[in-house]
Design a protein around this motif. Structure first.
Motif, PDB file in Angstrom:
ATOM      1  N   SER A 132       4.058   5.182   8.017  1.00 55.62           N
ATOM      2  CA  SER A 132       3.219   6.291   7.547  1.00 55.62           C
ATOM      3  C   SER A 132       1.754   6.103   7.934  1.00 55.62           C
ATOM      4  O   SER A 132       0.925   6.971   7.677  1.00 55.62           O
ATOM      5  CB  SER A 132       3.338   6.441   6.028  1.00 55.62           C
ATOM      6  OG  SER A 132       2.776   5.326   5.352  1.00 55.62           O
ATOM      7  N   THR A 133       1.427   4.962   8.551  1.00 58.00           N
ATOM      8  CA  THR A 133       0.050   4.682   8.968  1.00 58.00           C
ATOM      9  C   THR A 133      -0.019   4.548  10.490  1.00 58.00           C
ATOM     10  O   THR A 133       0.992   4.257  11.138  1.00 58.00           O
ATOM     11  CB  THR A 133      -0.467   3.388   8.319  1.00 58.00           C
ATOM     12  OG1 THR A 133       0.435   2.310   8.615  1.00 58.00           O
ATOM     13  CG2 THR A 133      -0.563   3.548   6.800  1.00 58.00           C
TER      14      THR A 133
ATOM     15  N   GLY B 118      -4.499  -0.939   4.448  1.00 60.08           N
ATOM     16  CA  GLY B 118      -4.036   0.330   5.001  1.00 60.08           C
ATOM     17  C   GLY B 118      -5.197   1.228   5.379  1.00 60.08           C
ATOM     18  O   GLY B 118      -6.262   0.753   5.801  1.00 60.08           O
ATOM     19  N   GLU B 119      -5.017   2.513   5.197  1.00 61.09           N
ATOM     20  CA  GLU B 119      -5.985   3.497   5.676  1.00 61.09           C
ATOM     21  C   GLU B 119      -6.876   4.027   4.554  1.00 61.09           C
ATOM     22  O   GLU B 119      -6.420   4.254   3.430  1.00 61.09           O
ATOM     23  CB  GLU B 119      -5.244   4.660   6.338  1.00 61.09           C
ATOM     24  CG  GLU B 119      -4.464   4.237   7.568  1.00 61.09           C
ATOM     25  CD  GLU B 119      -3.610   5.346   8.171  1.00 61.09           C
ATOM     26  OE1 GLU B 119      -3.180   5.190   9.323  1.00 61.09           O
ATOM     27  OE2 GLU B 119      -3.372   6.361   7.471  1.00 61.09           O
ATOM     28  N   PHE B 120      -8.145   4.238   4.925  1.00 60.90           N
ATOM     29  CA  PHE B 120      -9.126   4.838   4.030  1.00 60.90           C
ATOM     30  C   PHE B 120      -9.572   6.155   4.666  1.00 60.90           C
ATOM     31  O   PHE B 120      -9.922   6.186   5.851  1.00 60.90           O
ATOM     32  CB  PHE B 120     -10.325   3.916   3.831  1.00 60.90           C
ATOM     33  CG  PHE B 120      -9.992   2.614   3.147  1.00 60.90           C
ATOM     34  CD1 PHE B 120     -10.217   2.458   1.789  1.00 60.90           C
ATOM     35  CD2 PHE B 120      -9.447   1.554   3.865  1.00 60.90           C
ATOM     36  CE1 PHE B 120      -9.915   1.252   1.151  1.00 60.90           C
ATOM     37  CE2 PHE B 120      -9.138   0.350   3.240  1.00 60.90           C
ATOM     38  CZ  PHE B 120      -9.373   0.205   1.876  1.00 60.90           C
TER      39      PHE B 120
ATOM     40  N   VAL C 244      -9.029  -5.469   6.247  1.00 63.28           N
ATOM     41  CA  VAL C 244      -9.038  -5.783   4.822  1.00 63.28           C
ATOM     42  C   VAL C 244      -7.586  -5.909   4.371  1.00 63.28           C
ATOM     43  O   VAL C 244      -6.788  -4.997   4.598  1.00 63.28           O
ATOM     44  CB  VAL C 244      -9.745  -4.678   4.008  1.00 63.28           C
ATOM     45  CG1 VAL C 244      -9.589  -4.916   2.507  1.00 63.28           C
ATOM     46  CG2 VAL C 244     -11.218  -4.602   4.385  1.00 63.28           C
ATOM     47  N   THR C 245      -7.231  -7.025   3.761  1.00 64.77           N
ATOM     48  CA  THR C 245      -5.853  -7.217   3.312  1.00 64.77           C
ATOM     49  C   THR C 245      -5.632  -6.562   1.951  1.00 64.77           C
ATOM     50  O   THR C 245      -6.589  -6.267   1.222  1.00 64.77           O
ATOM     51  CB  THR C 245      -5.495  -8.708   3.234  1.00 64.77           C
ATOM     52  OG1 THR C 245      -6.427  -9.371   2.373  1.00 64.77           O
ATOM     53  CG2 THR C 245      -5.558  -9.342   4.613  1.00 64.77           C
TER      54      THR C 245
ATOM     55  N   PHE D  28      -8.000   6.291  -0.920  1.00 68.68           N
ATOM     56  CA  PHE D  28      -7.152   5.168  -0.528  1.00 68.68           C
ATOM     57  C   PHE D  28      -5.808   5.253  -1.231  1.00 68.68           C
ATOM     58  O   PHE D  28      -5.727   5.487  -2.430  1.00 68.68           O
ATOM     59  CB  PHE D  28      -7.830   3.836  -0.877  1.00 68.68           C
ATOM     60  CG  PHE D  28      -6.951   2.632  -0.693  1.00 68.68           C
ATOM     61  CD1 PHE D  28      -6.552   2.232   0.576  1.00 68.68           C
ATOM     62  CD2 PHE D  28      -6.502   1.900  -1.790  1.00 68.68           C
ATOM     63  CE1 PHE D  28      -5.724   1.132   0.751  1.00 68.68           C
ATOM     64  CE2 PHE D  28      -5.695   0.788  -1.629  1.00 68.68           C
ATOM     65  CZ  PHE D  28      -5.301   0.408  -0.352  1.00 68.68           C
ATOM     66  N   ARG D  29      -4.757   5.039  -0.465  1.00 65.40           N
ATOM     67  CA  ARG D  29      -3.409   5.018  -1.021  1.00 65.40           C
ATOM     68  C   ARG D  29      -2.843   3.611  -0.867  1.00 65.40           C
ATOM     69  O   ARG D  29      -2.603   3.141   0.249  1.00 65.40           O
ATOM     70  CB  ARG D  29      -2.511   6.016  -0.295  1.00 65.40           C
ATOM     71  CG  ARG D  29      -1.068   6.014  -0.794  1.00 65.40           C
ATOM     72  CD  ARG D  29      -0.205   6.914   0.051  1.00 65.40           C
ATOM     73  NE  ARG D  29       1.184   6.895  -0.400  1.00 65.40           N
ATOM     74  CZ  ARG D  29       2.184   7.515   0.222  1.00 65.40           C
ATOM     75  NH1 ARG D  29       1.943   8.215   1.319  1.00 65.40           N
ATOM     76  NH2 ARG D  29       3.406   7.445  -0.256  1.00 65.40           N
ATOM     77  N   ALA D  30      -2.631   2.950  -1.989  1.00 67.52           N
ATOM     78  CA  ALA D  30      -2.076   1.600  -1.953  1.00 67.52           C
ATOM     79  C   ALA D  30      -0.584   1.648  -1.650  1.00 67.52           C
ATOM     80  O   ALA D  30       0.093   2.629  -1.955  1.00 67.52           O
ATOM     81  CB  ALA D  30      -2.312   0.905  -3.293  1.00 67.52           C
ATOM     82  N   ASP D  31      -0.086   0.597  -1.024  1.00 63.89           N
ATOM     83  CA  ASP D  31       1.342   0.462  -0.726  1.00 63.89           C
ATOM     84  C   ASP D  31       1.895   1.637   0.072  1.00 63.89           C
ATOM     85  O   ASP D  31       2.975   2.161  -0.217  1.00 63.89           O
ATOM     86  CB  ASP D  31       2.154   0.310  -2.022  1.00 63.89           C
ATOM     87  CG  ASP D  31       1.770  -0.938  -2.796  1.00 63.89           C
ATOM     88  OD1 ASP D  31       1.563  -1.980  -2.145  1.00 63.89           O
ATOM     89  OD2 ASP D  31       1.665  -0.870  -4.030  1.00 63.89           O
TER      90      ASP D  31
END
Length: 388
Positions: A141-142, A320-322, A115-116, A133-136
């Motif tokens: 860090s991922t 990113g990560e969920f 997912v973009t 969820f953490r945007a940006d």
């Protein structure tokens, strides 16, 4: 209807693999072969089918058990695999994973789907299922790099793709061919050469490298999907790459090169060879993978982006990560531990880069004649190509 599949059951395993391999959101990191390769993790796979038995969703979960705390960490790399608009299927996938979480007493389930960052609809869907969820998220860090560089073929021929490259990149590919660089697909017999290049690259660029058995294992477990490309000139190994082709995508997973004989441009020819093979095999995209700190021209890693950019692809930034939290206290403790590990890696990288820059400066001061010879060789090659 969902079920936890038995990967030793041939019919179930083949149905799972066929679905993941053919799906637009499929990834080699969701394949059963990847689970078998990650031998230091346990794994489970779930599959969702309709009333007629057709597969409509799948997910591979890597499981890291923490015996001391009697818990486990769940990770679903680049999954789950399904239509993210199909909330019913997603719900069944997450229900199955939730049942597995009870079995293993998991404290957290982490996933980083295809997912973009601009797919706000899909991001909201995952949030609605209870994911944090953490945007940006910042660089490094991922688990998987958020920023990738991709060359979408869009039905173009190899000649058309070549013509789209930056002129200097086309020139460098021709230089490699003129100077006798040979790029070929190798087996495990060349892993030693590749690993020597990897050790040199890790030391030069300041990152930790895998053990040689890791790369041997990739070739063994991923089979025909995984290829080792090596560039030689006069029998000397100059660069290498591990490339995985799966679900219509070609992935440049690992790369390494020597600082010697760079004037023969092996890395350019190596990428071009992988792109040609990807086109021939029916892939629709070549994924150059991570481009850390690509927005900062002053960062030591910016050269990675500059090199990949010359192939005229595009930046793709994943959301990113969920994270789905089952046991908040243990999740906080784990988060603190991962933060300390990231800080150590950043410090190690900074120290290594600083040390290598110092060594490079001293070496350049001692050997000015080498640079002059390289420049002369480049001028001579340019004249040869102009006359060709």
């Amino acid at each position: 209807m969902w079920k936890v599949i038995d990967i030793w059951n041939k019919n179930e395993a083949e149905a799972y693999e066929a679905f993941v391999r053919s799906h637009i959101n499929g990834s080699f990191m969701q394949s059963i072969s990847w689970a078998e390769f990650k031998a230091n993790w346990k794994h489970e796979a779930v599959m969702v089918t309709d009333d007629k038995g057709n597969v409509k969703g799948a997910a591979l979960i890597l499981i890291k058990k923490i015996p001391l705390l009697r818990t486990a960490f769940f990770y679903c790399p680049r999954g789950p695999v399904c239509d993210y608009n199909d909330k019913e299927t997603l719900s069944e996938v997450f229900e199955a994973i939730g049942e597995l979480a009870k079995k293993y007493h998991a404290y957290e389930f982490k996933t980083d789907p295809c997912v973009t960052e601009d797919d706000t609809e899909y991001i909201d869907i995952f949030r609605d299922f209870g994911f944090r969820f953490r945007a940006d998220a910042p660089e490094l860090s991922t688990i998987q790099a958020r920023n990738s560089y991709m060359l979408f073929f869009n039905g173009r021929s190899k000649d058309e793709l070549f013509a789209s490259f930056h002129s200097k990149w086309r020139y460098n590919i021709r230089v490699a061919l003129k100077k006798g660089v040979e790029c070929r697909v190798c087996g495990k017999e060349a892993v030693g050469d590749f690993y020597s290049l990897m050790k040199e690259t890790g030391s030069r660029d300041g990152f930790c490298i895998r053990d040689v058995s890791y790369f041997e294992g990739m070739l063994d477990r991923l089979g025909d999907s995984c290829r080792l490309y090596m560039c030689y000139c006069g029998g000397i190994p100059l660069s290498g790459a591990v490339c995985v082709r799966y679900a219509g995508k070609s992935h440049y997973v690992y790369g390494a090169s020597t600082a010697q004989m760079r004037n023969v441009m092996p890395n350019y020819l190596m990428q071009w060879t992988m792109i040609c093979d990807a086109v021939d095999s029916g892939c629709y995209v070549h994924d150059f993978m991570g481009i850390p700190f690509y927005k900062n021209p002053e960062h030591p890693n910016y050269g990675v982006y500059r090199f990949k950019k010359g192939f005229s692809g595009q930046v793709v930034t994943y959301a990113g990560e969920f994270d789905f939290i089952y046991r908040p206290v243990l999740s906080k403790l784990s988060e603190a531990g991962f933060f300390m590990l990231r800080q150590f890696r950043k410090f190690y990288t900074w120290i290594t880069i600083k040390r290598n820059r110092s060594a490079k400066s001293k070496n350049e001061a001692k050997q000015p004649c080498i640079d002059a010879n390289v420049q002369a060789a480049d001028v001579k090659t340019k004249k040869l190509l102009e006359n060709h």
